[in-house]
Design an enzyme around this catalytic site. Structure first.
Site, PDB file in Angstrom:
ATOM      1  N   CYS A   1      -4.316  -3.287   0.575  1.00  0.00           N
ATOM      2  CA  CYS A   1      -3.781  -3.963   1.749  1.00  0.00           C
ATOM      3  C   CYS A   1      -4.538  -5.251   2.043  1.00  0.00           C
ATOM      4  O   CYS A   1      -3.981  -6.221   2.523  1.00  0.00           O
ATOM      5  CB  CYS A   1      -3.925  -3.082   2.986  1.00  0.00           C
ATOM      6  SG  CYS A   1      -2.809  -1.702   3.015  1.00  0.00           S
TER       7      CYS A   1
ATOM      8  N   CYS B   1       0.810  -1.205   0.000  1.00  0.00           N
ATOM      9  CA  CYS B   1       0.000   0.000   0.000  1.00  0.00           C
ATOM     10  C   CYS B   1       0.847   1.259   0.000  1.00  0.00           C
ATOM     11  O   CYS B   1       1.755   1.398   0.806  1.00  0.00           O
ATOM     12  CB  CYS B   1      -0.909   0.003   1.217  1.00  0.00           C
ATOM     13  SG  CYS B   1      -1.912   1.471   1.257  1.00  0.00           S
TER      14      CYS B   1
ATOM     15  N   ARG C   1      -5.040   2.686   9.925  1.00  0.00           N
ATOM     16  CA  ARG C   1      -6.384   2.147   9.717  1.00  0.00           C
ATOM     17  C   ARG C   1      -6.758   1.032  10.687  1.00  0.00           C
ATOM     18  O   ARG C   1      -7.849   0.489  10.588  1.00  0.00           O
ATOM     19  CB  ARG C   1      -6.505   1.639   8.288  1.00  0.00           C
ATOM     20  CG  ARG C   1      -6.610   2.764   7.315  1.00  0.00           C
ATOM     21  CD  ARG C   1      -6.296   2.336   5.901  1.00  0.00           C
ATOM     22  NE  ARG C   1      -6.369   3.486   5.026  1.00  0.00           N
ATOM     23  CZ  ARG C   1      -5.426   4.416   4.939  1.00  0.00           C
ATOM     24  NH1 ARG C   1      -4.332   4.321   5.669  1.00  0.00           N
ATOM     25  NH2 ARG C   1      -5.565   5.442   4.147  1.00  0.00           N
TER      26      ARG C   1
ATOM     27  N   CYS D   1      -0.927   3.832   3.253  1.00  0.00           N
ATOM     28  CA  CYS D   1      -0.399   3.559   4.602  1.00  0.00           C
ATOM     29  C   CYS D   1       1.061   3.155   4.438  1.00  0.00           C
ATOM     30  O   CYS D   1       1.522   2.161   4.972  1.00  0.00           O
ATOM     31  CB  CYS D   1      -1.158   2.474   5.334  1.00  0.00           C
ATOM     32  SG  CYS D   1      -2.318   1.569   4.353  1.00  0.00           S
TER      33      CYS D   1
END
Lengths: 407, 573, 234
Positions: B550, B63, B480, B66
């Site tokens: 992700c 990702c 997250r 992130c």
């Protein structure tokens, strides 16, 4: 055609720079002028969006703007006479629509785009650029997003630039990646949207060469754009992620001349990827001197020594990071003492991205991840030869000195 | 009117590729929802056989949003396997790099991704700049960039933009939908911060780059510590970091928090009605080590824990052995629930069903997503900022409780408001302020430690010895939510790698028991004011900050066997 | 030793080439090893401008490569136009050459126990084929090496003009195609070094073995240019 074959064919383009005479630049100049005129004639997408007004708002006057244009002209490796045209191209930036599509990606290139250096015109241009479709940024979703894409494709048929982020899976009939209400595969999607594009820009190493998903053993049989789209100018902006400065410069070049910039044998713009990181590295003096970091955090690491022995791939990597650095010049991977991982080169996950010297860690995919395969092969060969010699010598000695005379 | 089945694909303003399908009743209230990840790369297959020290860089590319968090988790998993404890400087720098990610990610999510679900840009054009300036003062004594002149400029800029025809990223959206409840002035305040944030976030990313080398995808973390010793021992670098952090905090405190309070107050009725409340089970792995003990013995900024059924009076200890992954409704073979160390899954793609209207629909009775269903004690769990705040409060963590209560008190809101779409968004904002203020302390701690003569940044280890046979996990918090990497190492190579990602927890399809995943559950009861405009769906899904790249991965499949599962014409069923 | 005659086998030029190649290969292997794995550090007390350890190693590597370059051209010329002996004649797959090749190999594997059946006074086809293999390896080494070298000329210019990188690209870019990119070229360059080392081991052993078992003083060829041969009794 399989991926390997395509790689070979692209690699076969020569990397040499043909000397360019004044006549070439004169012709290009004329061509660019004609192109800008035709662009100017087109209905503007952003009525009343005057770049100078926008710049003035940000405290940048005409003088600063011309300075910027002269620097960009140099970046693009064009003679100074192009400077007014570059400025004009920037003013006409909002005439060129961009469709940005995300495939097998990580959105890293989108994030990079968001981080264009401040306080700059590049960002402003992005403010002004007509970004018609970009899943990560756009407000609409689902059917409305799809409708927006259709509309942009129809309105700007043959005129938009398609930016592709992420690789394209061919495995499972392309079903590893689908998008839209019709669950269109990425392969069909990129071919359909690419068909009416003016040019395709592959953003990042995944779109250019397959990147992460294509790392051994490439479970989804992922490939880059150039492997599946034919008959369109393709520009590879590799890097993981691509440097945003290179995105804006490339787009300016396309707008200015109506053609891709001079490309190297991997279809990357030469102005950005023509130089080896190693040759402009701040630690190069230590490389030549033989001052190396032996392990992270040692004396050498504290004194900015060369990172070659802890795996820096700058000597094998072509990009301009060592010149422009990242995030507004804040730092770059060699600056933080890690070294380059070769992210703008094909297959870098299998060949570059590790902490060992260049020579030590070539991952030979067909042999299933045996590292140092060259040295293993070589030492094996020498051992075999040594044993062969020893056996022959022993046998000869045992047999005694006999030849035809006393046979 | 009969039940409507709607598709939202692509879900935009998220990372990755997500599809939401929802079934509406005659009142346009969602009665059933399905969430599906639509892209697959096979990262875990790629990791097999690699040198464990190299996995971090590759997993980071899961990702780009992130960015750096997978990197650090992967490195921590390997360090856990090798039993390495990193030096103090390295711990602080990792905290700062990871913290910078929070500081970047949360505001960008709120304004540039999530914001357009709350803020109607076209309504902002009608606003009176003077009233807008007064409005801003209502929510903050010293609002960010809030002069009448500035608002006038923003309004003019937006008017120009909207008038010129092509709206670019704002085109074809849901403007003037009834569910936009902010007043024109409030919209203008938020819209002006939308533009401010685009500007500020670039500087925030610089923090990431100072110690990380670049952003996205920093590069300075290695097994054993960090490499940026040059930047650590240079006081100017720490000062530069701190200066940007202060600027960021200014934006967060004087724009982000007031705007969340404003939206929270306007949408308080929905929040109190529990719109988007979700599954109610919360999970946090804990993160940000505050001392130099080995990773899992250290005191943490975010405590680890588990809360069930919205009950914050009880908080259970986390036991990683209770985590399993279920593939009943995911495009992988098998139906057992396996711990990440044992998970053995192979893709089994069943494709879409073609509807009479020509659209492709998920086959929701069977497998329908590339995302798996992670379970804790056989229950679906929500992770993320809300989970962290809830667990912090439930555990009685003084720092988190103080920040959460401070926020609620300032907005005069009850605790219950947190269990909603709005609450999820608010928790993210609370966390951002807390993180920023803690980071300032870490900067000082780092500078003081270096000044005391400690320049250690890397712990030496004998790779050949420790990598013979080892296993470990890196479980900590990404922006997250809880992110875990599990790794088994044999003879210097990765033998098994498994990643359980926050967005997998949240975007999970149904479990084997038929429990809906958190996105799915949160959508139930959401009412669409216009069934043609899935604005409310987007709002609720965005409140989780989805990161779908992700969420999707695969374990243990050899590349060549994939051909076996090749299906042709998957869509024509 | 009246039954023996002196035979001239190597001209001074050939011996110069031989020893230049030996010297250059040794230097290339050592410096190449340092370039691949810099195994010792420069003295830290010395300023960077004075130590230049890597720079000198690379310099040595390139100079030796140029020596190999020049001798390679010379050798190719001699293969065809030497007035002393024209080695290409022994490379042609004629019946006589193949038979001779077989007999030399037979002599080697039977440990010199059977009558030789070939003329030891001339360079035999087995030896010439071996030398040709070495020269091919060296030439491939040059092409791959020059391809790696030209990476530094990103701008397309050099101190001696643009023609130099242009020509290097022209001559060596095919290696990118043949070996699949820069890494492939590097791998081949690295692996060939082992090939050359293995070849050298075999070569030295075989010449010593010949000297000892044939008893014709073969080892002197490379020093004095001459060896003995028995007068044919037949």
């Amino acid at each position: 055609m399989n991926q390997w074959m395509t790689e070979q064919i692209h690699a076969a383009h020569s990397n040499r720079i043909e000397p360019r005479e004044q006549a070439y630049y004169d012709a290009l100049f004329e061509k660019s002028k004609a192109r800008l005129e035709s662009l100017r004639a087109e209905a503007p997408l952003h009525e009343g969006m005057d770049i100078h007004a926008a710049l003035a708002e940000e405290g940048m006057d005409r003088r600063d703007f011309m300075k910027w244009a002269s620097a960009t002209t140099a970046t693009l490796m064009l003679p100074a006479m192009f400077q007014p045209l570059v400025a004009e191209a920037a003013e006409l930036f909002n005439r060129v629509p961009v469709i940005w599509t995300n495939l097998q990606d990580c959105a890293g290139n989108t994030e990079a785009l968001l981080r264009t250096s401040a306080p700059t015109i590049d960002e402003l241009i992005l403010d002004v650029i007509s970004l018609e479709f970009h899943e990560v940024i756009m407000a609409a979703a689902g059917h409305e997003a799809e409708a927006q894409l259709e509309d942009a494709m129809a309105t700007f048929k043959g005129r938009y630039i398609l930016a592709v982020e992420g690789s394209i899976p061919l495995g499972l009939d392309g079903q590893y990646g689908v998008k839209g209400p019709h669950a269109e595969t990425y392969l069909d999607h990129v071919r359909r949207v690419g068909a009416d594009a003016f040019a395709i820009v592959a953003m990042g190493s995944c779109a250019a060469f397959g990147g992460v998903p294509a790392a051994y053993p490439n479970p989804t049989n992922a490939v880059g754009v150039k492997d599946v789209v034919r008959g369109k100018p393709i520009i590879n902006l590799s890097g993981c992620p691509v440097h945003p400065h290179n995105i804006t410069s490339t787009i300016i070049h396309v707008i200015l001349t109506g053609q891709p910039p001079a490309l190297d044998n991997l279809m990357r713009p030469r102005f950005a990827y023509g130089y080896r990181i190693h040759d402009n590295c701040e630690r190069r003096a230590h490389f030549d001197a033989g001052h190396f970091v032996e392990e992270f955090g040692d004396h050498g690491a504290k004194h900015n020594y060369c990172l070659y022995k802890v795996g820096c791939k700058g000597p094998m990597t072509f990009n301009n990071c060592s010149i422009i650095r990242f995030n507004d010049g804040a730092n770059w991977p060699v600056g933080v003492g890690r070294g380059c991982i070769g992210c703008s080169e094909p297959d870098f996950w299998d060949k570059y991205a590790h902490e060992r010297p260049v020579a030590a860690g070539v991952r030979m995919a067909p042999f299933g991840g045996v590292e140092k395969s060259v040295d293993y092969f070589g030492l094996g060969l020498l051992t075999a030869v040594g044993i062969g010699i020893a056996v022959h010598a022993t046998a000869s000695i045992m047999a005694g000195k006999k030849d035809e005379e006393n046979a | 009117m009969t039940k409507k089945h709607i598709i939202v694909d692509p879900v935009t303003r998220i990372e990755g590729h997500l599809r939401i399908e929802a079934v509406l009743d005659e009142n346009n209230v969602i009665t059933e929802a399905y969430s599906a990840g639509t892209m697959f790369r096979g990262i875990e297959t790629i990791l097999k056989g690699r040198d464990p020290r190299d996995c971090g860089l590759l997993t980071m590319r899961i990702c780009g949003v992130c960015t750096g968090t997978h990197y650090q988790r992967s490195i921590e998993a390997v360090e856990h396997a090798f039993e390495i404890t990193i030096p103090k400087n390295a711990r602080l720098v990792r905290n700062l790099i990871q913290g910078a990610l929070y500081m970047h990610d949360h505001p960008v999510h709120f304004y540039n991704l999530h914001g357009l679900d709350w803020v109607d840009i076209t309504s902002a054009l009608k606003a009176d700049p003077a009233k807008a300036a007064a409005e801003a003062l209502k929510w903050c004594d010293t609002p960010y960039n809030a002069s009448v002149g500035h608002y006038r400029k923003v309004a003019q800029r937006l008017t120009k933009f909207v008038k010129q025809g092509r709206l670019g990223p704002f085109a074809n959206a849901y403007w003037e939908n009834k569910s936009y409840k902010l007043s024109p002035e409030q919209n203008l305040v938020a819209a002006s911060h939308y533009l401010d944030c685009l500007d500020v976030q670039r500087d925030i990313a610089k923090m990431h780059a100072i110690f990380g080398g670049k952003s996205p995808h920093p590069q300075s973390i290695v097994v054993g510590g960090v490499t940026c010793v040059q930047d650590i021992i240079n006081p100017a670098r720490v000062a530069e970091f701190k200066s940007i952090l202060n600027k960021t905090l200014d934006f967060v405190k004087h724009a982000y928090i007031p705007d969340v309070l404003m939206a929270g107050t306007v949408y308080a009725d929905e929040a109190l009605a529990g719109i988007g409340k979700g599954v109610g089970n919360f999970l946090s792995y804990g993160d940000f080590n505050l001392d130099d003990l080995p990773f899992y013995e250290s005191k943490k900024l975010f405590p680890a824990g588990v809360v069930y059924d919205f009950d914050i009076s009880k908080c259970y200890d986390l036991d990683q052995l209770k985590i399993t992954e279920d593939v009943t409704h995911a495009w992988y073979k098998g139906s057992e629930q396996l711990h990440p160390f044992k998970g053995k899954t192979e893709p089994e793609y069943t494709g879409y069903r073609k509807g009479e209207d020509g659209f492709a629909y998920l086959k929701t009775e069977g497998k329908y997503s590339w995302s798996k269903t992670p379970l804790y004690e056989d229950r679906v769990m929500e992770v993320g900022p809300l989970a962290r705040m809830v667990i912090g409060v439930a555990k009685g963590d003084p720092l988190i409780t103080e920040y959460v209560q401070g926020f609620l008190k300032r907005g005069n809101l009850p605790v219950k408001v947190l269990f909603s779409t709005v609450g999820r968004t608010a928790a993210r904002a609370i966390e951002t302020v807390m993180m920023g203020e803690e980071m300032l302390k870490w900067c000082d701690e780092l500078a003081a430690n270096v000044a005391s003569g400690d320049q250690e940044t890397w712990t030496k280890f004998d790779f050949d010895r420790v990598s013979r046979d080892a296993e470990g996990f890196g479980m900590a918090e990404a922006p997250r939510g809880g992110l875990g990497h599990w790794v088994k190492i044999k003879n210097g190579q990765v033998e098994h790698y498994q990643i359980v990602v926050p967005s997998t927890w949240n975007s999970a399809p149904r479990s084997h028991k038929g429990d809906r995943g958190p996105y799915e559950e949160a959508l139930i009861g959401v009412k669409l004011s216009d069934p043609k405009q899935p604005l409310e769906i987007l709002r609720t899904v965005h409140s989780f900050d989805p990161c779908i790249a992700c969420a999707i991965h695969l374990v243990d499949t050899k590349g060549k066997t994939l051909a076996e599962y090749k299906v042709s014409g998957a869509c024509d069923v | 030793m009246s039954d023996r005659v002196r035979i001239k086998r190597m001209t001074p030029a050939m011996r110069i080439i031989h020893w230049a190649t030996v010297f250059a290969v040794i230097v290339c292997v050592i410096t190449g090893y340092y370039i691949a794995y810099p195994f010792y550090q420069a003295q830290i007390s010395v300023e960077a401008t004075e130590s230049f350890v890597m720079a000198w190693n690379r310099w040595g590597h390139f100079i030796s490569a140029i020596i190999l370059d020049v001798t390679a051209i010379w050798v190719i010329y001699l293969y065809f136009f030497s007035r002393f002996e024209k080695p290409y004649k022994k490379l042609l797959p004629t019946r006589a050459n193949i038979v001779e090749y077989g007999r030399v190999v037979y002599n080697l594997i039977t440990l010199n126990r059977k009558p030789k059946g070939f003329d030891t006074r001339h360079n035999d086809s087995f030896n010439i084929v071996n030398f040709a293999i070495l020269h091919l390896m060296l030439i491939l080494m040059l092409f791959t090496g020059l391809q790696l070298y030209v990476h530094g000329f990103g701008s397309g210019h050099s101190a001696i003009g643009a023609w130099w990188p242009w020509m290097l690209h022209l001559v060596t870019d095919w290696t990118l195609w043949a070996f699949g990119g820069k890494v492939g070229v590097r791998v081949v360059h690295h692996a060939l070094m082992y090939g050359i080392l293995a070849w050298a081991m075999l070569h030295i052993y075989y010449q010593i073995w010949r000297t000892i078992f044939w008893r014709e003083g073969d080892i002197n060829i490379v020093f004095g240019g001459e060896k003995f041969a028995r007068k044919r009794s037949a």
